[in-house]
Design a protein around this motif. Structure first.
Motif, mmCIF file in Angstrom:
data_model
loop_
_atom_site.group_PDB
_atom_site.id
_atom_site.type_symbol
_atom_site.label_atom_id
_atom_site.label_comp_id
_atom_site.label_asym_id
_atom_site.label_seq_id
_atom_site.Cartn_x
_atom_site.Cartn_y
_atom_site.Cartn_z
ATOM 1 N N ILE A 27 5.357 -10.404 -20.186
ATOM 2 C CA ILE A 27 4.619 -9.242 -19.691
ATOM 3 C C ILE A 27 3.840 -9.594 -18.430
ATOM 4 N N MET A 28 3.222 -10.760 -18.416
ATOM 5 C CA MET A 28 2.436 -11.159 -17.248
ATOM 6 C C MET A 28 3.320 -11.345 -16.024
ATOM 7 N N LEU A 29 4.539 -11.872 -16.204
ATOM 8 C CA LEU A 29 5.454 -12.013 -15.072
ATOM 9 C C LEU A 29 5.842 -10.649 -14.511
ATOM 10 N N VAL A 30 6.077 -9.705 -15.419
ATOM 11 C CA VAL A 30 6.363 -8.340 -14.975
ATOM 12 C C VAL A 30 5.168 -7.762 -14.227
ATOM 13 N N VAL A 31 3.971 -7.959 -14.778
ATOM 14 C CA VAL A 31 2.753 -7.423 -14.158
ATOM 15 C C VAL A 31 2.560 -7.996 -12.756
ATOM 16 N N VAL A 32 2.797 -9.296 -12.592
ATOM 17 C CA VAL A 32 2.648 -9.916 -11.271
ATOM 18 C C VAL A 32 3.608 -9.274 -10.263
ATOM 19 N N GLY A 33 4.865 -9.078 -10.682
ATOM 20 C CA GLY A 33 5.835 -8.443 -9.800
ATOM 21 C C GLY A 33 5.422 -7.035 -9.420
ATOM 22 N N LEU A 34 4.912 -6.286 -10.382
ATOM 23 C CA LEU A 34 4.469 -4.925 -10.110
ATOM 24 C C LEU A 34 3.257 -4.909 -9.189
ATOM 25 N N MET A 35 2.362 -5.875 -9.379
ATOM 26 C CA MET A 35 1.173 -5.942 -8.532
ATOM 27 C C MET A 35 1.548 -6.215 -7.078
ATOM 28 N N VAL A 36 2.531 -7.092 -6.870
ATOM 29 C CA VAL A 36 2.972 -7.378 -5.506
ATOM 30 C C VAL A 36 3.523 -6.118 -4.858
ATOM 31 N N ALA A 37 4.335 -5.357 -5.611
ATOM 32 C CA ALA A 37 4.912 -4.128 -5.073
ATOM 33 C C ALA A 37 3.837 -3.084 -4.794
ATOM 34 N N MET A 38 2.882 -2.949 -5.719
ATOM 35 C CA MET A 38 1.812 -1.977 -5.501
ATOM 36 C C MET A 38 0.918 -2.397 -4.342
ATOM 37 N N PHE A 39 0.706 -3.712 -4.202
ATOM 38 C CA PHE A 39 -0.051 -4.211 -3.059
ATOM 39 C C PHE A 39 0.627 -3.794 -1.766
ATOM 40 N N LEU A 40 1.952 -3.891 -1.738
ATOM 41 C CA LEU A 40 2.715 -3.521 -0.551
ATOM 42 C C LEU A 40 2.540 -2.042 -0.232
ATOM 43 N N SER A 41 2.657 -1.181 -1.242
ATOM 44 C CA SER A 41 2.561 0.259 -0.990
ATOM 45 C C SER A 41 1.151 0.682 -0.596
ATOM 46 N N SER A 42 0.142 0.128 -1.273
ATOM 47 C CA SER A 42 -1.233 0.513 -0.945
ATOM 48 C C SER A 42 -1.664 -0.053 0.398
ATOM 49 N N LEU A 43 -1.167 -1.240 0.746
ATOM 50 C CA LEU A 43 -1.475 -1.819 2.051
ATOM 51 C C LEU A 43 -0.947 -0.925 3.167
ATOM 52 N N SER A 44 0.230 -0.329 2.935
ATOM 53 C CA SER A 44 0.838 0.502 3.976
ATOM 54 C C SER A 44 -0.009 1.732 4.283
ATOM 55 N N GLN A 45 -0.813 2.176 3.314
ATOM 56 C CA GLN A 45 -1.668 3.338 3.541
ATOM 57 C C GLN A 45 -2.940 2.973 4.299
ATOM 58 N N THR A 46 -3.437 1.759 4.108
ATOM 59 C CA THR A 46 -4.722 1.395 4.697
ATOM 60 C C THR A 46 -4.596 0.596 5.989
ATOM 61 N N VAL A 47 -3.461 -0.103 6.174
ATOM 62 C CA VAL A 47 -3.336 -0.985 7.331
ATOM 63 C C VAL A 47 -3.288 -0.185 8.626
ATOM 64 N N VAL A 48 -2.817 1.066 8.565
ATOM 65 C CA VAL A 48 -2.671 1.868 9.777
ATOM 66 C C VAL A 48 -4.008 2.452 10.237
ATOM 67 N N GLY A 49 -4.950 2.620 9.290
ATOM 68 C CA GLY A 49 -6.198 3.310 9.610
ATOM 69 C C GLY A 49 -6.949 2.722 10.790
ATOM 70 N N THR A 50 -7.267 1.419 10.741
ATOM 71 C CA THR A 50 -8.052 0.812 11.817
ATOM 72 C C THR A 50 -7.217 0.571 13.063
ATOM 73 N N ALA A 51 -5.897 0.510 12.918
ATOM 74 C CA ALA A 51 -5.026 0.309 14.079
ATOM 75 C C ALA A 51 -4.673 1.624 14.758
ATOM 76 N N MET A 52 -4.980 2.754 14.115
ATOM 77 C CA MET A 52 -4.511 4.038 14.619
ATOM 78 C C MET A 52 -5.032 4.357 16.013
ATOM 79 N N ARG A 53 -6.288 4.039 16.268
ATOM 80 C CA ARG A 53 -6.809 4.360 17.595
ATOM 81 C C ARG A 53 -6.053 3.598 18.671
ATOM 82 N N THR A 54 -5.795 2.296 18.427
ATOM 83 C CA THR A 54 -5.046 1.493 19.395
ATOM 84 C C THR A 54 -3.621 2.017 19.555
#
Length: 560
Positions: A27-54
């Motif tokens: 279960i923990m191995l599955v959870v780690v894999g899911l966390m990496v994927a969710m990290f990727l998706s949530s990062l994509s929403q926030t990484v653009v915010g501060t770069a948007m003006r540039t």
């Protein structure tokens, strides 16, 4: 764990039993894999915010930034229930792999953008994958963990979301602040940075995520997909473009008509499709599920509206560079982490969660009200306090509403219930973001004009214009040229805002004051949404959480 091959009825029964007996390590191995994927998706929403003006300054379209944000949100919102339904039919794993691959293709394409509209189109492709990355991890968690256990782990998931929320702005700021890296413009690395993370997520999913699949006769609700798209997109477009088109213009009215008719047709189709519907209407027979979805809409609107506006206020009003703005978002992330992990632990131990929707929406109301009251020269710590309170509220609400929706349905509907909860939150977030940016840029001409008419601002401006060194400073040149054409003042911040950097503070003050005034309208909108959510939370029924996971419940049903 099991391979996702076709199995007979007898083998399928044994597969479910084996899945129900997964070890903690598995279960923990599955959870780690899911966390990496969710990290990727949530990062994509926030990484653009501060770069948007540039990005917007480089591509000459600050007023078009809403298209970049809403294109991603619209597509990811529309496909979210599709991923949930198809994963119930064909298994979570193949759909999850498809989502990661589409997301990575969209990331690569986004890095080649030559205009804001091109970037919006490629972000839409990215959103096609992100819709699966947002909803499927929570559905997979529901398969292998009971609701009470899930609360604890989903607290960790939201902590990952919080970490990505602070790393996203930092990474976006660092890349946006670099002129070039390896011969490529710095801001383009905001999208290329996804590639190594995506490769890790894909490897983890392929290696460790093996769940049993159910195979039954399938009717895919393509008409539901079509009509929900026709219902959502026109209404979001008019929310985005209402100020420019006119709220009662023929084009706006056409969007209203198409959206409403499509929504009615969608409901009719869902009723006729029964259990095969994209969003089965029988789910709404549960008052808990119904209220959770409604609350998700309002929470999403307040969350995305606030999170998208704060980085712009930090950079345009407070003069922070992208990296500094990323660090300045830390209080909100700390609040989310504290609230999500803390509420998860309490829910895991008690099985009760009644207080969290009430407390969370109350904190949303307080935080958005505080942010709405800030002026351009208000103490900086007040903005940071507003961020912290916003994070504390969101951390209690996001996982609680998802768990409540999952707990209210049968195991066979776990995927579609989870994706529906995510869908309605994304729908609210997309509408909220579109409305916020439309409101801000619609009010800018008025608020900038009011700032220039303010007696104190006018005196300081005239004093600066009377000083020879100010008039001869090249950094002040762009503002001086704007002042020579008063008709352009109201739209001066719609395109490239870099003319504010390095200019005399007395010259920039009216622009900053004007943007702060327009931004306050966005926070007042979020405040009104939060009031509605708080009132609804008083009627939210929260039955105790079940003790069994989705797979364990399937075992019990199979034994019967």
């Amino acid at each position: 764990m099991l391979n996702s091959r076709r199995v007979s009825s007898k083998e399928r029964s044994q597969a479910i039993v084996d899945a129900g007996g997964m070890t903690r390590r598995q279960i923990m191995l599955v959870v780690v894999g899911l966390m990496v994927a969710m990290f990727l998706s949530s990062l994509s929403q926030t990484v653009v915010g501060t770069a948007m003006r540039t990005i917007a300054d480089d591509l000459h379209g600050l007023d078009q930034q809403a298209w970049v944000v809403t294109a991603f949100l619209i597509v990811s919102t529309v496909v979210t229930p599709v991923y949930g339904k198809l994963s119930d039919l064909f298994g979570r794993r193949p759909l999850f792999v498809i989502a990661i691959v589409l997301f990575l293709i969209g990331s690569i394409a986004s890095s080649f953008s030559q205009s804001m509209l091109m970037l919006a189109a490629f972000r839409a492709l990215q959103g096609l994958g992100a819709g699966g990355l947002m909803s499927l991890p929570l559905a997979i968690m529901a398969d292998v963990l009971s609701p009470r256990e899930r609360a604890k782990y989903q607290g960790y998931f939201l902590a990952v979301f919080g970490i990505s929320s602070v790393l996203g702005p930092l990474i976006g700021g660092l890349f946006a602040g670099a002129d070039s890296l390896l011969g490529i413009e710095g801001w383009r690395w905001v999208f290329l940075f996804n590639l190594p993370l995506g490769a890790v997520a894909l490897l983890m999913v392929l290696r460790f995520l093996h769940l049993p699949r159910q195979h039954r006769s399938v009717r895919i609700d393509w008409w539901g997909v079509t009509t929900i798209t026709l219902a959502v997109v026109p209404l979001l477009l008019v929310a985005e473009q209402g100020n420019e088109w006119g709220w009662t213009s023929p084009l706006s009215i056409a969007c209203y008509v198409v959206g409403v008719i499509s929504a009615v047709v969608f409901i009719i189709i869902q009723r006729r499709m029964g259990d095969d519907a994209l969003i089965p209407l029988h789910l709404f027979s549960s008052s808990t599920f119904s209220m959770a979805t409604v609350l998700s809409v309002f929470v999403g609107a307040a969350m995305f509206g606030g999170m998208m506006m704060i980085p712009l206020v930090l950079q345009l009003v407070h003069g922070l560079n992208p990296t500094e703005a990323g660090f300045a978002m830390t209080p909100m992330v700390i609040g989310m982490m504290i609230a999500s992990i803390g509420s998860g632990q309490i829910i895991s131990r008690t099985g009760r969660y009644r207080m969290f929707p009430l407390l969370g929406t109350s904190l949303l109301l307080i935080s958005t009200g505080l942010l709405a009251l800030l002026d351009y020269d208000s103490p900086f710590w007040m903005l940071l306090l507003g961020e912290l309170l916003l994070g504390l509220g969101l951390g209690q609400l996001m996982q609680t509403l998802t768990i409540a929706a999952q707990n209210s349905v049968e195991p066979r509907d776990m995927g579609v219930a989870t994706s529906s909860a995510t869908f309605f939150r994304q729908l609210g977030g997309t509408a909220g973001t579109a409305a916020v940016f439309s409101l801000v840029y619609g009010r800018l001409p008025e608020t900038i004009a009011n700032a220039f008419a303010d007696p104190q601002q006018a005196r300081a401006l005239q004093q600066a214009l009377g000083e020879q060194e100010v008039m001869q400073d090249p950094a002040n040149g762009p503002i001086l040229r704007i002042l020579e054409a008063p008709d352009t003042l109201g739209h001066s911040l719609h395109g490239d805002s870099s003319f504010l950097i390095g200019a005399d503070p007395r010259l920039t003050a009216p622009f900053l004051d004007g943007f702060a005034g327009a931004a306050s309208g966005a926070f007042w909108f979020a405040c009104a949404v939060s009031i509605t959510a708080l009132l609804l939370a008083f009627f939210f029924k929260t039955p105790p959480l079940r003790e069994k996971s989705g797979v364990d419940s399937m075992i019990q049903d199979n034994d019967k």
